[in-house]
Design a protein around this motif. Structure first.
Motif, mmCIF file in Angstrom:
data_model
loop_
_atom_site.group_PDB
_atom_site.id
_atom_site.type_symbol
_atom_site.label_atom_id
_atom_site.label_comp_id
_atom_site.label_asym_id
_atom_site.label_seq_id
_atom_site.Cartn_x
_atom_site.Cartn_y
_atom_site.Cartn_z
ATOM 1 N N MET A 1 0.841 -1.191 0.000
ATOM 2 C CA MET A 1 0.000 0.000 0.000
ATOM 3 C C MET A 1 0.872 1.235 0.000
ATOM 4 O O MET A 1 1.836 1.308 0.756
ATOM 5 C CB MET A 1 -0.909 -0.020 1.229
ATOM 6 N N SER A 2 0.564 2.201 -0.838
ATOM 7 C CA SER A 2 1.333 3.419 -0.896
ATOM 8 C C SER A 2 1.131 4.207 0.382
ATOM 9 O O SER A 2 0.010 4.523 0.774
ATOM 10 C CB SER A 2 0.902 4.263 -2.097
ATOM 11 N N THR A 3 2.215 4.522 1.069
ATOM 12 C CA THR A 3 2.109 5.288 2.301
ATOM 13 C C THR A 3 1.789 6.739 2.015
ATOM 14 O O THR A 3 1.332 7.473 2.886
ATOM 15 C CB THR A 3 3.425 5.202 3.090
ATOM 16 N N ASN A 6 -2.025 6.265 0.125
ATOM 17 C CA ASN A 6 -2.885 5.380 0.900
ATOM 18 C C ASN A 6 -3.996 4.794 0.048
ATOM 19 O O ASN A 6 -5.149 4.694 0.459
ATOM 20 C CB ASN A 6 -3.476 6.119 2.099
ATOM 21 N N LYS A 7 -3.644 4.438 -1.175
ATOM 22 C CA LYS A 7 -4.593 3.832 -2.092
ATOM 23 C C LYS A 7 -4.147 2.421 -2.443
ATOM 24 O O LYS A 7 -2.960 2.117 -2.448
ATOM 25 C CB LYS A 7 -4.704 4.650 -3.384
ATOM 26 N N ASN A 191 -1.176 -4.117 -5.120
ATOM 27 C CA ASN A 191 -0.087 -3.630 -4.270
ATOM 28 C C ASN A 191 1.259 -4.251 -4.611
ATOM 29 O O ASN A 191 2.114 -4.446 -3.753
ATOM 30 C CB ASN A 191 -0.401 -3.861 -2.787
ATOM 31 N N ARG A 216 -4.880 -4.316 5.303
ATOM 32 C CA ARG A 216 -4.638 -2.874 5.483
ATOM 33 C C ARG A 216 -4.954 -2.456 6.907
ATOM 34 O O ARG A 216 -4.250 -1.617 7.474
ATOM 35 C CB ARG A 216 -5.521 -2.109 4.492
ATOM 36 N N ASN A 217 -6.019 -3.048 7.486
ATOM 37 C CA ASN A 217 -6.431 -2.662 8.824
ATOM 38 C C ASN A 217 -5.615 -3.362 9.908
ATOM 39 O O ASN A 217 -5.709 -2.997 11.076
ATOM 40 C CB ASN A 217 -7.925 -2.980 9.024
#
Length: 217
Positions: A1-3, A6-7, A191, A216-217
């Motif tokens: 995931m792009s920091t 965030n997508k 990702n 992601r969570n």
């Protein structure tokens, strides 16, 4: 995931003459819409028929030669794909004189469109041009027309195809994905870690997206 963004990063390796590529994308798009997951889609080149002559080939003849498919099997497959595509809002109009094309120039035009932030739009227009309108993607003038129809500069599109200025970039991009083990399309990478091949259906993509959301969570 792009920091940063965030997508969910979605890389789709495909060819515009691949029926399952547009079906798979439309299925994924439906799943993404339902999930409401922020995402970014990036299209990448793959040539189904890199040795196809410039003038292309009758599609039915091509399928028979490449896969040993009979006319009856081909017609049955067309009916099946047409029905599946209709379920996700895309129209196939197969004809007896429909042709398979060499798509190297198509991918160069898409690369150019990408520099203007319009690769996705041109990709969708080219899918429709081939499968719905049965336009001749082996003709550079037709490719330039399609580009112009979405607001790109037709004369520049023709120049891009004439001088082949993006040939090396496209070859490098194709090689990159081949080196990653992509042998068929559609190939969808989430990702840059999770590879999914083929048109999996809305439910399967929804499950994949749910799993990615959990990670992601």
């Amino acid at each position: 995931m792009s920091t940063v963004l965030n997508k969910l990063q979605v890389d789709i390796v495909s060819d515009v003459v691949c029926p399952w590529c547009i079906i798979g994308y439309r299925q994924l798009a439906k799943a993404l819409e339902a999930s409401a997951i922020p995402h970014e889609i990036n299209w990448h080149p793959f040539e189904l028929n890199p040795r196809m002559p410039a003038e292309g080939q009758n599609l039915q003849d091509h399928v028979a030669e490449k896969y040993g498919t009979t006319k009856e099997q081909s017609e049955q497959s067309r009916v099946q794909m047409t029905e599946i595509a209709a379920e996700v809002g895309f129209e196939f109009q197969f004809t007896d004189d429909m042709r398979m094309h060499n798509t190297f120039n198509v991918h160069q035009l898409l690369h150019w469109a990408g520099q203007q932030g319009r690769k996705h739009d041109l990709k969708q227009a080219l899918f429709a041009a081939h499968f719905t309108a049965c336009r001749n993607l082996s003709d550079d003038k037709v490719l330039a027309d399609v580009a112009a129809e979405i607001g790109l500069e037709r004369s520049e599109a023709l120049a891009v195809l004439a001088d082949q200025r993006f040939s090396e970039e496209v070859r490098a991009a194709e090689k990159f994905w081949l080196d990653q083990g992509v042998q068929g399309v559609p190939a969808i990478v989430f990702n840059r870690r999770h590879l999914v091949t083929g048109a999996q259906g809305i439910e399967s993509y929804s499950r994949i997206l749910a799993q990615l959301a959990e990670e992601r969570n």
